[in-house]
Design an enzyme around this catalytic site. Sequence first.
Site, mmCIF file in Angstrom:
data_model
loop_
_atom_site.group_PDB
_atom_site.id
_atom_site.type_symbol
_atom_site.label_atom_id
_atom_site.label_comp_id
_atom_site.label_asym_id
_atom_site.label_seq_id
_atom_site.Cartn_x
_atom_site.Cartn_y
_atom_site.Cartn_z
ATOM 1 C CG ASP A 1 -71.974 77.189 -66.863
ATOM 2 O OD1 ASP A 1 -72.256 77.959 -66.291
ATOM 3 O OD2 ASP A 1 -71.652 77.223 -68.364
ATOM 4 C CG ASP B 1 -69.297 78.333 -74.188
ATOM 5 O OD1 ASP B 1 -68.245 78.239 -75.160
ATOM 6 O OD2 ASP B 1 -69.865 77.313 -74.097
ATOM 7 C CB THR B 2 -71.371 82.325 -77.973
ATOM 8 O OG1 THR B 2 -72.593 81.518 -77.128
ATOM 9 C CG2 THR B 2 -71.689 82.591 -79.208
HETATM 10 P P1 13P Z 1 -72.621 83.123 -74.026
HETATM 11 O O1 13P Z 1 -73.462 81.718 -74.778
HETATM 12 O O2 13P Z 1 -73.140 84.319 -74.174
HETATM 13 O O3 13P Z 1 -71.202 82.732 -74.292
HETATM 14 O O4 13P Z 1 -72.792 82.553 -72.527
HETATM 15 C C1 13P Z 1 -72.205 81.398 -71.853
HETATM 16 C C2 13P Z 1 -72.672 81.207 -70.679
HETATM 17 O O5 13P Z 1 -73.309 82.104 -69.922
HETATM 18 C C3 13P Z 1 -72.411 79.858 -69.736
HETATM 19 O O6 13P Z 1 -72.947 79.665 -68.668
HETATM 20 O O1 G3H Z 2 -74.625 77.746 -70.452
HETATM 21 C C1 G3H Z 2 -74.010 77.320 -71.727
HETATM 22 C C2 G3H Z 2 -72.666 77.105 -72.000
HETATM 23 O O2 G3H Z 2 -72.404 77.983 -73.227
HETATM 24 C C3 G3H Z 2 -72.371 75.527 -71.826
HETATM 25 O O3 G3H Z 2 -73.060 75.051 -73.158
HETATM 26 O O4 G3H Z 2 -74.231 72.916 -72.455
HETATM 27 O O5 G3H Z 2 -73.263 73.238 -74.650
HETATM 28 O O6 G3H Z 2 -71.646 72.848 -73.029
HETATM 29 P P1 G3H Z 2 -72.912 73.490 -73.248
HETATM 30 ZN ZN ZN Z 3 -74.929 80.393 -68.431
#
Ligand code: 13P
Ligand code: G3H
Ligand code: ZN
Length: 336
Positions: free
Chosen positions: A83, A268-269
């Site tokens: 990611d 993720d959130t």
């Molecule tokens: P959220 O913070 O909305 O979960 O998005 C995650 C994301 O885009 C990770 O690349």
């Molecule tokens: O892109 C954001 C994702 O929620 C990953 O977050 O960089 O804190 O692992 P992080």
């Molecule tokens: Zn992202």
Amino acid sequence: MPLVTMRQLLDEAAKGGYGVGAFNVNNMEQIQSIMEAARETKSPVIIQASRGARSYSQDRFLYHLMIAATEVYPEIPVALHLDHGNSPETCKSAIEMGFTSVMMDGSLMPDGKTPSTYEYNVKATREVVEMAHAKGVTVEGEIGVLGGIEDGHGAGVDALAHVTDPAQAAEFARATGIDALAIAIGTSHGAYKFTRKPTGDILKMDVLIEIHRQLPATHLVMHGSSSVPKDLQDIINQYGGKLRPTWGVPVEEIQLGIRNGVRKINVDTDNRLAITGAIRKVFAEKPEEFDPRSYLKPAREAMKKVVAQRMTQFGQAGHAGDYAPLSLQEMAARYR
Ligand code: 13P
Ligand code: G3H
Ligand code: ZN
């Protein structure tokens, strides 16, 4: 089955007209939550790790946990995706480590903060496409810049400042040869996306629809797609947390996106909220507990519930057994 490529998962999703959630992980419990949800809903799945996650897990732990996931859940097609790769070097190290898919986020400079130029983005992304496709690995690019910076990625700007230009998106996809395209439509990473339920002026679904019209064959990716549900916020606050009122991306808007070319949805959130709420609850209700399993098990269960719900809402549920995995060598041959 071995790890599969994201390209194959997304091609199948396009054929079936559904979306695939891409869930971030940092540790064993999060991987187990996702795999259990995938088994329960019979879903193919994308598991993704940020640079922060790779550093937290020292890379090798993450890799071996992912191999364990494929052994324990052999019926689930799972892609391992980087990611927000910040540079071609980061993408290269992920490919060498065994990721079957990488994101080259050239919308920002390697510092992960400063918006880049279009020319830089094309050059960096093209370089990664050449390197990755030679090995059969999938590439996601990004055009336009997401808002927010709280979770480490994004320009720290108003989420509407760098909304994707549809004509530029079409040119970018052709110039780079990417497999999937992340677009900016007013969302941002983290819990604080919107100060009210988003309407079309702040969540630009019209832009997404126009991008799909110009690029009907490209798999679109929605970042910052947590829904930040009120019930998850409430649990945290009920047990001593301090979240300000906030809104995420409504699931109905994501479903509209899926009807318009969105194949990968980044979440993720919502999982972070579910885990934190469950742990806070145990700490508040059973202050005498100190065995980590007493709070990590409910946390794992809470995340699994959110992931299973999203898998059903995105439409990937029931599709785990639809196809046989293609190897990286077969994918590389297809790119050639
Ligand atoms: P959220 O913070 O909305 O979960 O998005 C995650 C994301 O885009 C990770 O690349
Ligand atoms: O892109 C954001 C994702 O929620 C990953 O977050 O960089 O804190 O692992 P992080
Ligand atoms: Zn992202």
